[in-house]
Motif scaffolding. Structure first.
Motif, PDB file in Angstrom:
ATOM      1  N   GLN A   1      34.093   4.755 -21.393  1.00 18.28           N
ATOM      2  CA  GLN A   1      32.426   4.472 -20.893  1.00 18.28           C
ATOM      3  C   GLN A   1      32.184   4.845 -22.452  1.00 18.28           C
ATOM      4  O   GLN A   1      31.640   5.779 -23.629  1.00 18.28           O
ATOM      5  CB  GLN A   1      32.465   5.740 -20.652  1.00 18.28           C
ATOM      6  N   VAL A   2      30.817   3.608 -22.891  1.00 18.82           N
ATOM      7  CA  VAL A   2      29.850   3.951 -23.806  1.00 18.82           C
ATOM      8  C   VAL A   2      28.241   4.720 -23.887  1.00 18.82           C
ATOM      9  O   VAL A   2      28.514   4.978 -22.878  1.00 18.82           O
ATOM     10  CB  VAL A   2      30.051   2.273 -24.055  1.00 18.82           C
ATOM     11  N   ARG A   3      28.476   4.774 -24.718  1.00 19.01           N
ATOM     12  CA  ARG A   3      27.508   6.368 -25.580  1.00 19.01           C
ATOM     13  C   ARG A   3      27.458   5.969 -26.103  1.00 19.01           C
ATOM     14  O   ARG A   3      27.463   5.693 -27.068  1.00 19.01           O
ATOM     15  CB  ARG A   3      28.590   7.425 -24.813  1.00 19.01           C
ATOM     16  N   PHE A 114      23.972  -1.917 -23.960  1.00 12.88           N
ATOM     17  CA  PHE A 114      23.926  -0.056 -24.030  1.00 12.88           C
ATOM     18  C   PHE A 114      22.477   0.223 -24.317  1.00 12.88           C
ATOM     19  O   PHE A 114      22.251  -0.343 -25.833  1.00 12.88           O
ATOM     20  CB  PHE A 114      25.107  -0.031 -24.651  1.00 12.88           C
ATOM     21  N   TRP A 115      22.509   1.225 -24.221  1.00  8.45           N
ATOM     22  CA  TRP A 115      21.228   1.385 -24.813  1.00  8.45           C
ATOM     23  C   TRP A 115      21.765   3.643 -25.171  1.00  8.45           C
ATOM     24  O   TRP A 115      21.910   4.140 -23.872  1.00  8.45           O
ATOM     25  CB  TRP A 115      19.737   1.833 -23.859  1.00  8.45           C
ATOM     26  N   GLY A 116      20.769   4.203 -25.662  1.00  4.57           N
ATOM     27  CA  GLY A 116      20.799   5.338 -25.931  1.00  4.57           C
ATOM     28  C   GLY A 116      19.273   6.457 -25.519  1.00  4.57           C
ATOM     29  O   GLY A 116      18.717   5.598 -24.455  1.00  4.57           O
ATOM     30  N   GLN A 117      19.484   6.977 -25.314  1.00  3.43           N
ATOM     31  CA  GLN A 117      18.286   7.854 -24.335  1.00  3.43           C
ATOM     32  C   GLN A 117      17.099   7.574 -25.652  1.00  3.43           C
ATOM     33  O   GLN A 117      15.904   8.449 -24.574  1.00  3.43           O
ATOM     34  CB  GLN A 117      19.200   9.138 -24.073  1.00  3.43           C
ATOM     35  N   GLY A 118      17.443   7.754 -26.203  1.00  8.05           N
ATOM     36  CA  GLY A 118      16.169   7.443 -27.111  1.00  8.05           C
ATOM     37  C   GLY A 118      15.369   8.930 -28.110  1.00  8.05           C
ATOM     38  O   GLY A 118      16.252  10.193 -27.889  1.00  8.05           O
ATOM     39  N   THR A 119      15.252   8.560 -29.517  1.00  7.50           N
ATOM     40  CA  THR A 119      14.164  10.120 -30.278  1.00  7.50           C
ATOM     41  C   THR A 119      13.265   9.561 -30.761  1.00  7.50           C
ATOM     42  O   THR A 119      12.570   8.564 -31.155  1.00  7.50           O
ATOM     43  CB  THR A 119      15.412  10.248 -31.595  1.00  7.50           C
ATOM     44  N   GLN A 120      12.241  10.331 -30.516  1.00  8.76           N
ATOM     45  CA  GLN A 120      10.697  10.428 -30.623  1.00  8.76           C
ATOM     46  C   GLN A 120      10.558  10.590 -32.100  1.00  8.76           C
ATOM     47  O   GLN A 120      11.012  11.216 -32.538  1.00  8.76           O
ATOM     48  CB  GLN A 120      10.014  11.464 -29.320  1.00  8.76           C
ATOM     49  N   VAL A 121       9.783   9.691 -32.960  1.00 11.36           N
ATOM     50  CA  VAL A 121       9.356   9.744 -34.040  1.00 11.36           C
ATOM     51  C   VAL A 121       7.433   9.346 -33.687  1.00 11.36           C
ATOM     52  O   VAL A 121       6.946   9.023 -33.348  1.00 11.36           O
ATOM     53  CB  VAL A 121       9.125   8.192 -34.622  1.00 11.36           C
TER      54      VAL A 121
END
Length: 125
Positions: A1-3, A114-121
């Motif tokens: 599973q890609v993460r 595939f995508w990550g969950q994000g990080t806020q800037v």
């Protein structure tokens, strides 16, 4: 599973710097198309930078000369060094990856598998 897991976001003042990281598991970053996208409230998700399977980068005009994308294939990690940050850079930043190399328009989110969950800037003036 890609993460894909992003980190490194935060709050800075205009002119400051941040370095985002995207750690990949279940996925080999070598020779793969990987990119960074961002999405501000009420706006569409936009491509910020990409690193092609060849290792060559490309940038959106809005960040050219200020952001640098890189990849460490030994660590299976993608980076985005962001310098001279501006308030208009404020957004959620996402890491994206393809099964293979880049084809078509790298700025289109539909090109990525595939995508990550994000990080806020957040950049304050």
């Amino acid at each position: 599973q890609v993460r894909l897991v992003e980190s490194g976001g935060g709050s800075v003042q205009a002119g400051g710097s941040l370095r985002l990281s995207c750690a990949a598991s279940g996925y080999t970053t070598s020779r793969k198309c990987m990119g960074w996208f961002r999405q501000a409230p009420g706006k569409e998700r936009e491509g910020v930078a990409v690193i092609f399977g060849t290792g060559d980068p490309s940038y959106a005009d809005s960040v050219k000369g200020r952001f640098t994308i890189s990849k460490d294939n030994q660590r299976n990690t993608l980076y985005l060094q962001m310098d001279s940050l501006k308030p208009e850079d404020t957004a959620m930043y996402y890491c994206a990856a393809r099964f293979a190399g880049c084809y078509g328009d790298w700025r289109r989110s539909s090109e990525y598998n595939f995508w990550g969950q994000g990080t806020q800037v957040t950049v304050s003036s």
